[in-house]
Motif scaffolding. Structure first.
Motif, mmCIF file in Angstrom:
data_model
loop_
_atom_site.group_PDB
_atom_site.id
_atom_site.type_symbol
_atom_site.label_atom_id
_atom_site.label_comp_id
_atom_site.label_asym_id
_atom_site.label_seq_id
_atom_site.Cartn_x
_atom_site.Cartn_y
_atom_site.Cartn_z
ATOM 1 N N HIS A 1 13.107 51.745 41.816
ATOM 2 C CA HIS A 1 12.226 52.589 40.968
ATOM 3 C C HIS A 1 11.080 51.648 40.609
ATOM 4 N N LEU A 2 11.267 50.313 40.337
ATOM 5 C CA LEU A 2 10.268 49.490 39.788
ATOM 6 C C LEU A 2 9.453 48.893 40.969
ATOM 7 N N SER A 3 9.746 49.438 42.229
ATOM 8 C CA SER A 3 8.994 48.899 43.293
ATOM 9 C C SER A 3 7.733 50.026 43.684
ATOM 10 N N GLN A 4 7.882 51.337 42.894
ATOM 11 C CA GLN A 4 6.844 52.007 42.943
ATOM 12 C C GLN A 4 6.304 52.578 41.721
ATOM 13 N N ALA A 5 6.950 51.964 40.467
ATOM 14 C CA ALA A 5 6.519 52.183 39.262
ATOM 15 C C ALA A 5 6.454 51.022 38.366
ATOM 16 N N SER A 6 5.835 51.162 37.166
ATOM 17 C CA SER A 6 5.438 49.936 36.354
ATOM 18 C C SER A 6 6.349 49.787 35.289
ATOM 19 N N HIS A 7 7.597 50.698 35.183
ATOM 20 C CA HIS A 7 8.174 50.940 34.130
ATOM 21 C C HIS A 7 9.141 51.751 34.168
ATOM 22 N N GLY A 8 10.376 51.706 33.354
ATOM 23 C CA GLY A 8 11.393 52.803 33.347
ATOM 24 C C GLY A 8 11.012 54.061 32.870
ATOM 25 N N GLY A 9 9.757 54.149 32.160
ATOM 26 C CA GLY A 9 9.421 55.449 31.454
ATOM 27 C C GLY A 9 9.880 55.461 30.029
ATOM 28 N N ALA A 10 9.759 56.800 29.378
ATOM 29 C CA ALA A 10 10.010 57.051 28.226
ATOM 30 C C ALA A 10 11.077 58.321 27.891
ATOM 31 N N VAL A 11 11.833 58.403 29.163
ATOM 32 C CA VAL A 11 12.872 59.243 28.870
ATOM 33 C C VAL A 11 14.012 58.661 29.266
ATOM 34 N N ILE A 12 15.273 58.874 28.496
ATOM 35 C CA ILE A 12 16.670 58.422 28.835
ATOM 36 C C ILE A 12 17.700 59.398 28.685
ATOM 37 N N SER A 13 18.594 59.511 29.446
ATOM 38 C CA SER A 13 19.587 60.441 29.321
ATOM 39 C C SER A 13 21.184 59.686 29.086
#
Length: 375
Positions: free
Chosen positions: A282-294
């Protein structure tokens, strides 16, 4: 000099020329003056175009580093339009854990439209490649997925697509253009439920599609205009306003999510946490984990007791607002799935999806802790 995205979301190159106010005027009209009968560029009828939608679509394209942006009257309209650029008999490979609304669309309207869809686990690249047939036209991706936030390798899927002359579509709602840029990774079509993070205030229903290819752009434009799927004038104006604060909202929400992730890891009442913030792919194609967590609570029979004890998160549906929103996928977004399908995807009584807002992180953690401790 090229401005940053943060600046572009605020300024308007027509300010000081067509109007002299801080905010773009609301052009609340269904018809526009024609300067000349053969003027192809003039606004004609609000379903076709209007100044508020024009400005919004420029911003949407800029956000996703694309050439052409389209504002639709809902996220589902945006998804529908992207998939209706194909023809009856065409085949599209979908993710097995697709959003519940996309699942319903695939089982109803698109089925009658005779678009053939195959759902596969897209974390398994062999399964994706093996699903390609002579009729396959596209691969549709959701990453991270909803609600268990599974990650799909966008670059590898693009490679498979290009090898087979296929179109790639990515639903980028969860990550926003600030967290992930699919077009820059070779994707052809990006869709958003702009109701979520782009709008950010739980007050406007909207969708977005961004592309670079002119042929796809023409197909989307035809659908938007002929089928009346364009976003209404007032909603365009509102979304334009909300985009001004996207960057600071996203920054606060993602910082809060990191803190909540650390809390969930330490609480014995949580058995599973779904969050891509430490996922290398994920971090190879995005800058962060985001703002959603399950997460899944340990005693799944106490789901109602848990939410009854909460004070800060809004227990509801949707996501991406300034307020934290706690959703229960089994009884909301994925209610249309069969019980067997839900179990297969891990969507059980104790699974919750938290869209993290911009409240004080310590207050959020304290509230969730006391609710967990009560069960």
């Amino acid at each position: 000099m090229k401005n940053s995205i943060d600046t572009d979301m605020i300024i308007d190159n027509k300010r000081g020329k067509e109007y002299d106010t801080a905010n773009q005027p609301l052009y609340y009209s269904t018809a526009f003056l024609r300067p000349s009968l053969d003027d192809e560029e003039a606004h004609l009828y609000v379903r076709n175009s209007n100044p508020n939608r024009e400005k919004l679509e420029e911003k949407l394209a800029r956000l996703e580093n694309g050439k052409y942006g389209f504002a639709f009257n809902s996220g589902m309209s945006a998804i529908t339009a992207a998939l209706m650029t194909f023809s009856p008999g065409d085949h599209v490979i979908m993710p097995s854990d697709m959003y519940g609304g996309t699942y319903e669309l695939s089982k109803t309207i698109l089925k009658r439209y005779q678009l053939n869809l195959t759902a596969v686990d897209q974390s398994n690249l062999y399964s994706v490649a093996n699903a390609v047939t002579k009729d396959t036209k596209a691969i549709y991706i959701e990453t991270p997925s909803n609600p268990t936030l599974k990650v799909t390798d966008i670059k590898k899927i693009v490679e498979i697509a290009k090898k087979n002359n296929l179109i790639t579509i990515v639903d980028n709602t969860f990550m926003t253009p600030l967290g992930q840029s699919p077009l820059s990774l070779g994707v052809d079509i990006v869709v958003h439920s702009a109701t979520k993070f782009l709008g950010g205030h739980s007050d406007v229903l909207a969708g977005a599609v961004i592309v670079n290819d002119e042929e796809i752009k023409n197909s989307l434009q035809e659908l938007q205009v002929v089928m009346g799927m364009g976003l209404g004038t007032y909603d365009c104006w509102t979304l334009n306003q909300h985009l001004k604060t996207l960057s600071i909202r996203w920054k606060q929400s993602t910082e809060n999510t990191d803190k909540l992730y650390e809390f969930f890891k330490s609480h014995e009442g949580i058995t599973n946490i779904y969050y891509p913030g430490e996922d290398k792919l994920h971090l190879s194609q995005a800058s962060h984990g985001g703002a959603v967590i399950s997460f899944r609570i340990k005693d799944e029979s106490k789901a109602q007791v848990f939410v009854d004890k909460l004070n800060i998160p809004l227990v509801s549906v949707s996501l991406g607002g300034v307020e934290s929103i706690l959703s229960h996928p089994k009884t909301s977004s994925h209610k249309a799935l069969t019980e067997e399908e839900r179990q297969d995807r891990g969507i059980t009584d104790g699974l919750f999806r938290l869209s993290v807002g911009i409240e004080d992180a310590d207050d959020l953690i304290s509230d969730i802790r006391q609710a967990l401790d009560s069960i």
